[in-house]
Design an enzyme around this catalytic site. Structure first.
Site, PDB file in Angstrom:
ATOM      1  N   VAL A 108       0.863  -1.183   0.000  1.00  0.00           N
ATOM      2  CA  VAL A 108       0.000   0.000   0.000  1.00  0.00           C
ATOM      3  C   VAL A 108       0.900   1.234   0.000  1.00  0.00           C
ATOM      4  CG1 VAL A 108      -1.805   1.258   1.230  1.00  0.00           C
ATOM      5  CG2 VAL A 108      -1.787  -1.262   1.256  1.00  0.00           C
ATOM      6  N   ASP A 143       3.606  -1.248   9.499  1.00  0.00           N
ATOM      7  CA  ASP A 143       4.707  -0.677  10.273  1.00  0.00           C
ATOM      8  C   ASP A 143       4.107   0.120  11.428  1.00  0.00           C
ATOM      9  OD1 ASP A 143       6.724  -1.707   8.627  1.00  0.00           O
ATOM     10  OD2 ASP A 143       6.625   0.019   7.274  1.00  0.00           O
ATOM     11  N   TYR A 202      -4.539   2.470   9.865  1.00  0.00           N
ATOM     12  CA  TYR A 202      -5.320   1.277   9.562  1.00  0.00           C
ATOM     13  C   TYR A 202      -6.423   1.042  10.593  1.00  0.00           C
ATOM     14  CZ  TYR A 202      -2.024   0.270   5.854  1.00  0.00           C
ATOM     15  OH  TYR A 202      -1.275   0.352   4.710  1.00  0.00           O
ATOM     16  N   GLY A 251      -6.405  12.285   1.777  1.00  0.00           N
ATOM     17  CA  GLY A 251      -7.443  11.263   1.896  1.00  0.00           C
ATOM     18  C   GLY A 251      -7.326  10.129   0.896  1.00  0.00           C
ATOM     19  N   LEU A 252      -6.270  10.136   0.083  1.00  0.00           N
ATOM     20  CA  LEU A 252      -6.163   9.113  -0.960  1.00  0.00           C
ATOM     21  C   LEU A 252      -5.816   7.737  -0.403  1.00  0.00           C
ATOM     22  CD1 LEU A 252      -4.491  11.039  -3.899  1.00  0.00           C
ATOM     23  CD2 LEU A 252      -6.902  10.644  -3.419  1.00  0.00           C
ATOM     24  N   GLY A 253      -5.058   7.674   0.673  1.00  0.00           N
ATOM     25  CA  GLY A 253      -4.755   6.386   1.301  1.00  0.00           C
ATOM     26  C   GLY A 253      -6.037   5.718   1.789  1.00  0.00           C
ATOM     27  N   LYS A 254      -6.885   6.494   2.430  1.00  0.00           N
ATOM     28  CA  LYS A 254      -8.172   5.961   2.899  1.00  0.00           C
ATOM     29  C   LYS A 254      -9.049   5.566   1.722  1.00  0.00           C
ATOM     30  CE  LYS A 254      -8.060   8.385   7.242  1.00  0.00           C
ATOM     31  NZ  LYS A 254      -8.432   9.564   7.980  1.00  0.00           N
ATOM     32  N   GLY A 259      -1.894  12.932   2.662  1.00  0.00           N
ATOM     33  CA  GLY A 259      -2.609  13.939   3.444  1.00  0.00           C
ATOM     34  C   GLY A 259      -3.835  14.487   2.753  1.00  0.00           C
TER      35      GLY A 259
END
Length: 156
Positions: A93, A129, A136, A103-106, A101
């Site tokens: 990921v 990590d 997460y 919101g793209l990871g979510k 920062g």
């Protein structure tokens, strides 16, 4: 699994430009672009032949793309392996630092979960990590309540 592509995020960049981000499940990922993305976040270099093999044998490949006219830029990536019935594990990921920062990871994680649930996968795991555990947890992942069950074997 069928390939999907959909607009998942829009925002205004610092220069005033409207940025559109698309989620895709195509396996047609330029492995050099993927490794450039991984390099941008400081990951160790990986042999291209192994990256291709990992993509080929993944159950699900998800990517985020910035579109500007005819140009597409890979800005996020994740993949999952699975037993094709009950379990899947998310790997690799990554979001480009320029796009962190926002919101793209979510967004990427929610789309990956949505795709896995569409395939009736009920147990989704990942390795995190320490500095991203909270990220997460905010998405509904929980540390193993019975302590760490995972074990690893590494070559000498």
């Amino acid at each position: 699994m069928g390939e999907r592509e959909l607009l998942v995020n829009e925002f205004i960049a610092a220069n005033g430009e409207r940025v559109q981000i698309y989620f895709s499940t195509t396996r047609e990922i330029d492995v050099y672009a993927l490794e450039a993305l991984c390099d941008a976040v400081g990951w160790a270099k990986r042999p291209i032949r192994k990256v291709r093999k990992a993509l080929e044998f993944s159950f699900l490949v998800g990517s985020l793309w910035q579109e500007r006219g005819q140009n597409r830029r890979l800005v996020g990536f994740a993949r999952a392996t699975s037993d094709h019935a009950f379990n899947a594990t998310l790997w690799d990921v990554v979001i480009h630092p320029e796009f962190q920062g926002k919101g793209l990871g979510k967004t990427l994680m929610r789309q990956m979960i949505r795709e896995l649930r569409r395939e009736e996968i009920s147990n989704i795991t990942l390795f995190a990590d320490p500095h991203v555990v909270t990220f997460y947890e905010e998405l509904g992942f929980h540390p193993d309540p019975e302590g760490i069950k995972g074990m690893f074997w590494y070559p000498n």
